[in-house]
Design a protein around this motif. Structure first.
Motif, PDB file in Angstrom:
ATOM      1  N   ALA A 176     -24.468  -4.004  -1.449  1.00  0.00           N
ATOM      2  CA  ALA A 176     -24.767  -3.048  -0.380  1.00  0.00           C
ATOM      3  C   ALA A 176     -23.617  -2.057  -0.196  1.00  0.00           C
ATOM      4  N   ALA A 177     -22.379  -2.568  -0.276  1.00  0.00           N
ATOM      5  CA  ALA A 177     -21.212  -1.696  -0.138  1.00  0.00           C
ATOM      6  C   ALA A 177     -21.123  -0.711  -1.306  1.00  0.00           C
ATOM      7  N   LEU A 230     -15.796  -4.140   4.115  1.00  0.00           N
ATOM      8  CA  LEU A 230     -15.788  -3.689   2.725  1.00  0.00           C
ATOM      9  C   LEU A 230     -15.721  -2.163   2.623  1.00  0.00           C
ATOM     10  N   VAL A 231     -15.906  -1.463   3.733  1.00  0.00           N
ATOM     11  CA  VAL A 231     -15.849   0.000   3.714  1.00  0.00           C
ATOM     12  C   VAL A 231     -14.389   0.444   3.600  1.00  0.00           C
ATOM     13  N   PRO A 232     -14.017   1.201   2.559  1.00  0.00           N
ATOM     14  CA  PRO A 232     -12.631   1.657   2.409  1.00  0.00           C
ATOM     15  C   PRO A 232     -12.300   2.702   3.472  1.00  0.00           C
ATOM     16  N   ALA A 236      -7.528   6.907  -1.178  1.00  0.00           N
ATOM     17  CA  ALA A 236      -7.153   6.164  -2.378  1.00  0.00           C
ATOM     18  C   ALA A 236      -8.033   4.935  -2.549  1.00  0.00           C
ATOM     19  N   ALA A 237      -8.284   4.220  -1.436  1.00  0.00           N
ATOM     20  CA  ALA A 237      -9.130   3.025  -1.495  1.00  0.00           C
ATOM     21  C   ALA A 237     -10.574   3.405  -1.827  1.00  0.00           C
ATOM     22  N   PHE A 238     -11.031   4.537  -1.293  1.00  0.00           N
ATOM     23  CA  PHE A 238     -12.396   4.989  -1.595  1.00  0.00           C
ATOM     24  C   PHE A 238     -12.536   5.332  -3.082  1.00  0.00           C
ATOM     25  N   HIS A 239     -11.542   6.023  -3.626  1.00  0.00           N
ATOM     26  CA  HIS A 239     -11.583   6.377  -5.046  1.00  0.00           C
ATOM     27  C   HIS A 239     -11.591   5.122  -5.912  1.00  0.00           C
ATOM     28  N   GLU A 240     -10.769   4.146  -5.553  1.00  0.00           N
ATOM     29  CA  GLU A 240     -10.715   2.906  -6.331  1.00  0.00           C
ATOM     30  C   GLU A 240     -12.045   2.164  -6.266  1.00  0.00           C
ATOM     31  N   LYS A 244     -14.183   1.336  -9.554  1.00  0.00           N
ATOM     32  CA  LYS A 244     -14.156  -0.074  -9.979  1.00  0.00           C
ATOM     33  C   LYS A 244     -15.276  -0.910  -9.373  1.00  0.00           C
ATOM     34  N   GLY A 245     -15.796  -0.454  -8.218  1.00  0.00           N
ATOM     35  CA  GLY A 245     -16.689  -1.307  -7.440  1.00  0.00           C
ATOM     36  C   GLY A 245     -15.917  -1.997  -6.342  1.00  0.00           C
ATOM     37  N   THR A 246     -16.561  -2.279  -5.224  1.00  0.00           N
ATOM     38  CA  THR A 246     -15.849  -2.832  -4.057  1.00  0.00           C
ATOM     39  C   THR A 246     -15.276  -4.222  -4.351  1.00  0.00           C
TER      40      THR A 246
END
Length: 250
Positions: A176-177, A230-232, A236-240, A244-246
């Protein structure tokens, strides 16, 4: 330990195939890591025995101890020994951490070659006829990556009940994330930074996290436990997470 065919002496292995180190998972304690590369179908570790624990829930504290370190006998073998049974697998299988979506090994089945017969031979319970267990690699594992086993959703339901303070995410949570991140990535590409600034986009992420958490609290949605975390909340966290996937980004 393997032995030389010429001298019969134990060989000194130049490479450590598995090693113990702090887990890459939050609150994961220690984990097992690959000391070399493994390909799909490879067997991981030295073969080990299986020890059935019959009627485990009649043993003191078994609900937690056996459930955390034992394996479902219906999966690995040993289920015919009693109406209720867990199988203990000494070695890496007792130290490997689980993950709902990043599992890279599967449990291989135990061989059962009984020498003694129940109901006839004395000492049946003093030994085990189950042997030759190893993990089987299902996804390529690079050297230095943690070995992670797959586990059913019932295990995470157990954790939620017994350890409510731990944030437990299921495969459905990560999926879902990932869907949410994919939609947000499409939205950002469509509008561009001229329309939606970095600050505005971060505000959107924060609002989404807040609304998910509030929705869970209002509806007591146990199936979406901690999904909002799980929401960045940084670019930087959003791009990762988007690349890569959450599950891998955490």
């Amino acid at each position: 330990r393997p032995r030389s065919t010429s001298t019969g002496r134990p060989l000194i292995l130049q490479q450590c195939s598995l090693y113990l180190a702090p887990s890459s998972l939050p609150q994961g304690g220690l984990g097992i890591f690959a000391g070399r590369q493994y390909e799909v179908g490879d067997r991981l570790g030295q073969p080990t025995i299986g020890i059935p624990v019959t009627d485990p829930y009649s043993i003191y504290d078994a609900e937690e101890l056996i459930a955390e370190f034992g394996w479902d006998s219906a999966v690995v073998g040993g289920s015919s020994d009693a109406e209720a049974a867990f199988t203990v697998l000494p070695g890496p299988a007792m130290m490997t951490n689980f993950h709902p979506s990043l599992g890279n090994v599967l449990p291989g089945a135990l061989n059962d070659e009984p020498v003694l017969r129940r109901g006839r031979d004395a000492g049946v319970g003093a030994s085990t006829s189950y042997h030759n267990f190893t993990f089987v690699v299902k996804n390529r594992i690079e050297a230095g990556h943690e070995i992670l086993a797959s586990v059913g959703e019932d295990w995470f339901d157990f954790l939620r009940e017994k350890k409510p303070s731990i944030k437990v995410h299921t495969k459905a949570d990560y999926e879902a994330a990932d869907q949410l991140i994919s939609s947000l990535t499409t939205f950002r590409k469509a509008h561009g930074r001229d329309t939606v600034t970095d600050a505005q986009f971060l505000d959107i992420l924060l609002r989404i996290e807040t609304e998910i958490i509030e929705h869970q609290q209002e509806n007591r949605d146990d199936d979406n436990n901690s999904r909002g975390s799980l929401v960045p909340l940084t670019l930087a966290a959003f791009h990762e997470a988007s690349t890569k996937g959450t599950a891998r980004a955490r």
